[in-house]
Design an enzyme around this catalytic site. Structure first.
Site, PDB file in Angstrom:
ATOM      1  N   GLY B  73       0.813  -1.217   0.000  1.00  0.00           N
ATOM      2  CA  GLY B  73       0.000   0.000   0.000  1.00  0.00           C
ATOM      3  C   GLY B  73       0.838   1.255   0.000  1.00  0.00           C
ATOM      4  CB  CYS B 129       0.930   3.079  -7.669  1.00  0.00           C
ATOM      5  SG  CYS B 129       0.882   4.744  -8.345  1.00  0.00           S
ATOM      6  CB  THR B 265      11.138 -11.108  -4.851  1.00  0.00           C
ATOM      7  OG1 THR B 265      10.041 -10.213  -5.077  1.00  0.00           O
ATOM      8  CG2 THR B 265      10.672 -12.259  -4.016  1.00  0.00           C
TER       9      THR B 265
HETATM   10  C1  LIG Z   1       7.457  -5.700  -0.893  1.00  0.00           C
HETATM   11  C2  LIG Z   1       7.514  -4.993  -2.212  1.00  0.00           C
HETATM   12  C3  LIG Z   1       7.357  -3.622  -2.241  1.00  0.00           C
HETATM   13  C4  LIG Z   1       7.416  -2.943  -3.456  1.00  0.00           C
HETATM   14  N1  LIG Z   1       7.275  -1.588  -3.468  1.00  0.00           N
HETATM   15  C5  LIG Z   1       7.406  -0.912  -4.649  1.00  0.00           C
HETATM   16  C6  LIG Z   1       7.362   0.507  -4.687  1.00  0.00           C
HETATM   17  O1  LIG Z   1       7.214   1.172  -3.667  1.00  0.00           O
HETATM   18  N2  LIG Z   1       7.501   1.118  -5.891  1.00  0.00           N
HETATM   19  C7  LIG Z   1       7.695   0.428  -7.047  1.00  0.00           C
HETATM   20  O2  LIG Z   1       7.848   1.041  -8.109  1.00  0.00           O
HETATM   21  N3  LIG Z   1       7.747  -0.925  -7.040  1.00  0.00           N
HETATM   22  C8  LIG Z   1       7.607  -1.590  -5.872  1.00  0.00           C
HETATM   23  N4  LIG Z   1       7.686  -2.966  -5.862  1.00  0.00           N
HETATM   24  C9  LIG Z   1       7.925  -3.681  -7.122  1.00  0.00           C
HETATM   25  C10 LIG Z   1       9.397  -4.020  -7.295  1.00  0.00           C
HETATM   26  O3  LIG Z   1      10.172  -2.859  -7.394  1.00  0.00           O
HETATM   27  C11 LIG Z   1       9.595  -4.858  -8.563  1.00  0.00           C
HETATM   28  O4  LIG Z   1       9.138  -4.134  -9.684  1.00  0.00           O
HETATM   29  C12 LIG Z   1       8.849  -6.178  -8.508  1.00  0.00           C
HETATM   30  O5  LIG Z   1       8.866  -6.703  -7.213  1.00  0.00           O
HETATM   31  C13 LIG Z   1       9.414  -7.215  -9.474  1.00  0.00           C
HETATM   32  O6  LIG Z   1      10.752  -7.518  -9.196  1.00  0.00           O
HETATM   33  P1  LIG Z   1      11.212  -8.814  -8.314  1.00  0.00           P
HETATM   34  O7  LIG Z   1      10.534  -9.990  -8.899  1.00  0.00           O
HETATM   35  O8  LIG Z   1      12.692  -8.833  -8.427  1.00  0.00           O
HETATM   36  O9  LIG Z   1      10.751  -8.533  -6.926  1.00  0.00           O
HETATM   37  C14 LIG Z   1       7.623  -3.654  -4.654  1.00  0.00           C
HETATM   38  C15 LIG Z   1       7.770  -5.031  -4.606  1.00  0.00           C
HETATM   39  C16 LIG Z   1       7.725  -5.723  -3.418  1.00  0.00           C
HETATM   40  C17 LIG Z   1       7.888  -7.200  -3.431  1.00  0.00           C
END
Ligand SMILES: Cc1cc2nc3c(=O)[nH]c(=O)nc-3n(C[C@H](O)[C@H](O)[C@H](O)COP(=O)(O)O)c2cc1C
Ligand SMILES: Cc1cc2nc3c(=O)[nH]c(=O)nc-3n(C[C@H](O)[C@H](O)[C@H](O)COP(=O)(O)OP(=O)(O)OC[C@H]3O[C@@H](n4cnc5c(N)ncnc54)[C@H](O)[C@@H]3O)c2cc1C
Ligand SMILES: Cc1cc2nc3c(=O)[nH]c(=O)nc-3n(C[C@H](O)[C@H](O)[C@H](O)COP(=O)(O)OP(=O)(O)OC[C@H]3O[C@@H](n4cnc5c(N)ncnc54)[C@H](O)[C@@H]3O)c2cc1C
Ligand SMILES: Cc1cc2nc3c(=O)[nH]c(=O)nc-3n(C[C@H](O)[C@H](O)[C@H](O)COP(=O)(O)O)c2cc1C
Ligand code: FES
Ligand code: FES
Lengths: 258, 322, 322, 258
Positions: B73, B129, B265
């Site tokens: 959120g 978002c 992640t």
């Molecule tokens: C816990 C969590 C919080 C995240 N918060 C944001 C955020 O604040 N802004 C954003 O652009 N992406 C956010 N993301 C998305 C990540 O930056 C990324 O795009 C997405 O997790 C895919 O990459 P990954 O598979 O390596 O996690 C968030 C992802 C996770 C898991």
């Protein structure tokens, strides 16, 4: 990763504290915590106050609305649970001083259990606002620990803070470890008192938690994440963290003084 | 030793592994920690105008090592509190990319201008978002919105602007193209994939918010497809995101067209040490594959000529056939 | 023993587990095999106007047990050859749902009319195939196209029409709503999620076609989100698809709002015996959860009242607290 | 699941047949096949003609364009490989008759290898258009099998079909198993001949393959999928499948008579 368990026992420990027991067969160690999910309400970090066997437990102190609602969980109610997470107390020491304030005894009691099972000598400095709020005093005594008490109102033991008791005990005994959990200002004092006598201290720290996976940064404390680097820290790693005892972060990540 | 240096949008990164937004991004100390652990750069948590606590817990659900669902959120301390954290990270030497989110172009522009004055090396716009002016759809799902937001931001700042796009679209190319028209210096793809988990025993969604975003290895193919589709369609560089947990994953993104990648992640699964390991492993992998510089691999999976099959290039090899 | 019977769109199925389109769907003998193995109904491979060989191999890539990427390219023998297969399956007793794909509303209508005359109990429209009139986007990514196609088909046939929608969209509700407006009797969601895999050693996409569709456990959260979002927004029943490999997975879909589910990739992972096992396990799970009929669980995760926490319903339980 | 290997050896076995060897340490059994991917070209099912140790092999007969291009792969070239998939020859029998036509010997040779390693007695009826196309005749002889040959042009062994040789051998010997691979019409004849003498037959069948995972239905043969239920079938399960020996399916799934 997530289980749903039904509460099997509910024990009113003190006027403000309730223990919930539930079947949960994950391996756990003293110091570790679980994320406890009250469906439709919230999910909160809770130390395991019972870590052995298949019946685990948490001991919840009424703080705000959520912890009060957790206390109203009844036997048979389903709760979500994931974990256990985090670091543990190293139970190799032979002569241990335990310093607990408030609900801190929740995480210290199972550590004391293990230490006693290993025939270590355990002394407990236990603090509370008043005698009825002394958490797990009987449990510590029953396991053969020496218990020294401080209450704010002097209704039992010394009047004043538990840190006073702790300093006195540290001066008298030859402890090879101090384990503490409570308000960070209290723990800072314990660390200082132990430092004089070069006794290593392990502190269990609390921060706001969301993921409990070392990812979301909610629980950041200096260079650490309390959910994965803690909650039990070697005090030597904490003393130089400026925020320790001074700032925590609210759920938005804003730094807030204690 | 292969050269991992990456140049994009006027920046030079020591390696392509950038800490993704929202992971270790709330505190400056954590951003610094990711840098010390070996990240090529770090992206902040997405910052908004006011402090937000985010959604109540539970905010995450995990699927073994291959996936995670979250609905944080967008918790953040608000743009006025956050510069302190950027400062801490910058002092540690980290190239910080500031991420912001807003409800409309104007808010994005205001936030970008503010964060742009804190010493960040670039700005990433979280165009994915779930808090839109409209009716529940994401801010960044319409190309015309993406273009307008990027244009408004680019007018306000002098540093490179990276548009982070959503995979929850029928047409990722159109979003990337819109970002380019708006003046973005790069496109990063992808944010999380819309998802849901239900606890059948509790008869309710696991996440307090209900819907969440899927991340981790499960979405690597999805992110790769977005990068693949955008490459060649836009002239600006691409940053690949989604499920990267190994050097091979990263190289897949690079060969699909990305110049850098972000890692999220995997930090939860492996710890922050993942950055050092990924850089080491990628260097070894490139050596093994005979690729001298990572940049030489950007996009080579497109229109790749068939590898030598009975071709001249393998004639030099020992032919033991009779 | 819990009752697994499912009624939807005028059909009654012995259990909710339907063989998904494209899996064991080329030959009538295989469709019959899925039925004998315990499926509640079977969907044919998507059939088009003319025979198509599909894309060359490689057509699949696997990710452990949690995901699969495929680009078969809709191979099918063409609508004139296929009725023989339907006949074989029908003779075995299987309720057969005929799946068709086309390039526009007219072609869909023609195919549906033809397959509708073969004794199928319903028609599923594959509104998520990559062969559009337009420019590379999917036929089913625009609500107005979905509505037009469904309307044209519904005019031609007397049996229920199921619209199968894509997850590659910013707004699955809009697609479901469009299908309802067009007259669909049910919506099934989802088809595969757009994805890509690259072989870094061969420096090219793994699938001959490049882009493919992700299926299996990796997309369960995505399918659940689509069902969740559509439930309540449309009045017609929903069929959940995506990553179902266990009774709990299926029940998640049902609680999110599905009346039935389709199972695809799990057949590759576990074999056709998966149908019998899923039905047995679901029956056991419902018994354990005290749910007498599966239909009672449809959509109960929406607006679920908080389960008893200190509420009256648990008073009857032994309270061992002092 | 998928590996990329470099071809380490290329052997021209007959004018129309080439063996490719490559390092591939997956466990494999005679009868099983791999999906061989020639980058930029196609991915085809190929039986393993060498199943033991780390150096596996496939033996490719020039049929259409693709198999010709596979034959032009050179030592050092990278190929993709996944598998091995499918069923195997049960090598418990003690006195085995092997009947191979065309490239069928590719899958039968490693089965014979294993049988011989287990000291079973092996007789091979080998057929080809002409003597130079007799695949693995020397390999069978070298492992101590008795080899009887039929060629269409009579350039070696009997003139005519290998089924003639097989019937004659079945009449003479006391075999406890027949293993066969070749055109389905040929295998049907072998099955009939063996049925008279109640000798169980295992046949290796080919169908168009795409997924090799028992999912896409491309390789459907009656109630079976050749990729997972086969390629090696107990003939007793096949004889009642109407399509066996009569129809296969083209890549679109259309039933096409042989
Ligand atoms: C816990 C969590 C919080 C995240 N918060 C944001 C955020 O604040 N802004 C954003 O652009 N992406 C956010 N993301 C998305 C990540 O930056 C990324 O795009 C997405 O997790 C895919 O990459 P990954 O598979 O390596 O996690 C968030 C992802 C996770 C898991
Ligand atoms: C590792 C760890 C172990 C804990 N073990 C125990 C225990 O054994 N017994 C016990 O009573 N409490 C324990 N707590 C504290 C507990 O999680 C709650 O903070 C406490 O119950 C107050 O909850 P509340 O919402 O009712 O209080 P409020 O009055 O609403 O808030 C009081 C404080 O609780 C904090 N809080 C609210 N949500 C969270 C959250 N998700 N994570 C952390 N803090 C939160 C608020 O930030 C605030 O500072 C532990 C916390 C942590 C981090
Ligand atoms: C389990 C199995 C094991 C096999 N083992 C061998 C072997 O050891 N040696 C050998 O030379 N051949 C083997 N084959 C056959 C091989 O896969 C090809 O069919 C053959 O090489 C002809 O290829 P082509 O495309 O050059 O011929 P084409 O002239 O183009 O076609 C001839 C035939 O090959 C078929 N074919 C094309 N693609 C495929 C495919 N993906 N799957 C199956 N058949 C296809 C066509 O349908 C056609 O019937 C095997 C096939 C199977 C199913
Ligand atoms: C090999 C394969 C072929 C498919 N072919 C079709 C098809 O012809 N028509 C269709 O509507 N969906 C097709 N699908 C999609 C499935 O029906 C299903 O929607 C998707 O795979 C998600 O379900 P799963 O995770 O259970 O596999 C195919 C999927 C796979 C894996
Ligand atoms: S609670 Fe998320 S990092 Fe610790
Ligand atoms: S090749 Fe796909 S089922 Fe056999």
């Amino acid at each position: 990763m997530r289980s749903v368990v039904r509460v099997s026992q509910r024990v009113q420990e003190t006027p403000s504290t309730v223990t919930l027991r539930f079947p949960f067969d994950a391996k756990a160690a003293p110091g570790q915590f679980v994320m406890l999910w009250i469906p439709g309400d919230d999910e909160l970090p809770m130390s395991l106050s019972y870590t052995e066997g298949d019946s685990k437990g948490v001991t919840v102190k009424a703080m705000g609305d959520t912890s009060r609602r957790i206390q109203s969980v009844r036997v048979g109610d389903p709760v979500g649970i994931r974990g256990p997470y985090g670091t543990r107390f190293d139970v190799a020491a032979r002569n241990i001083l335990i310093v607990g304030g408030g609900s801190g005894a929740a995480v210290l009691a199972p550590a004391a259990d293990r230490a006693r099972a290993g025939r270590a000598s355990v002394t407990v400095a236990l603090g509370a606002t008043t005698r009825h709020e002394l958490l797990f005093a009987d449990r510590f005594r029953a396991m053969g620990a020496r218990v020294e008490v401080a209450t704010d109102d002097g209704s039992e033991g010394e009047r004043g803070f538990v840190t006073g008791v702790a300093s006195r005990l540290l001066g008298a005994g030859a402890f090879d470890a101090v384990w503490t959990c409570g308000p960070e200002v209290m723990m800072r004092k314990v660390i200082d008192a132990a430092a004089v006598r070069r006794v290593p201290v392990a502190c269990a720290v609390e921060r706001h938690m969301k993921c409990a996976l070392g990812m979301c940064d909610a629980c950041a404390l200096g260079p650490f994440h309390v959910c994965t680097d803690g909650p039990v820290f070697d005090a030597g790693r904490l003393v130089d963290v400026p925020d320790f005892g001074r700032y925590h972060r609210d759920p938005s990540g804003r730094r807030v003084p204690f | 030793m292969a050269d991992l240096t990456v140049r994009l949008a006027g920046l030079t990164l020591r390696n392509p592994f950038v800490l993704a937004s929202g992971i270790w991004g709330e505190s400056g100390e954590s951003l610094a920690g990711a840098w010390h652990a070996g990240a090529g750069a770090v992206v902040t948590k997405s910052i908004g105008s006011l402090a937000r606590s985010g959604f109540p817990n539970p905010t995450v659900e995990t699927y073994g090592r291959w996936g995670m669902l979250n609905a944080m959120g967008l918790p953040n301390p608000g743009i006025e509190e956050y510069p302190r954290e950027i400062e801490v990270a910058r002092r540690a030497g980290a190239p910080v990319i500031g991420s912001v989110f807003g409800g409309d172009a104007e808010e994005f522009a205001r936030l970008a201008a503010r964060i742009g004055s804190t010493g960040v090396v670039a700005i990433e716009l979280n165009l994915s978002c779930p808090h839109a002016e409209g009716f529940g759809t994401e801010v960044g799902s319409e190309p015309r919105d993406v273009e307008a937001i990027v244009r408004a931001v680019v007018r306000e700042v002098r540093i490179p602007v990276i548009a982070k796009i959503t995979p929850n679209t029928s047409d990722p190319e159109a979003l990337a193209a819109a970002a380019e028209r708006g003046g973005a210096a790069a496109v990063s793809a992808i944010n999380t994939v819309r998802g849901l988990a239900i606890d059948v025993r509790l008869r309710r969604p696991v996440l307090a918010h209900g819907l969440g975003g899927l991340s981790g290895p499960a979405i690597k193919p999805v992110g790769l497809a977005c990068v693949w589709q955008a490459f060649g369609k836009v002239g600006i560089p691409l940053i690949g995101i989604g499920g990267i947990a190994s050097a091979e994953d990263a190289l897949e993104y690079v060969m699909a067209g990305a110049r850098a990648v972000e890692v999220g992640t995997a930090v939860a699964v492996e710890g922050i040490g993942v950055f050092g390991r990924l850089a080491r492993d990628l260097s070894g992998l490139l050596d093994e594959l005979g690729i001298a510089r990572l940049e030489d691999a950007v996009g080579i999976a497109h229109g790749a000529p068939a590898p030598p099959v009975g071709g001249a290039s393998s004639d030099a090899l020992l032919t033991r056939s009779p």
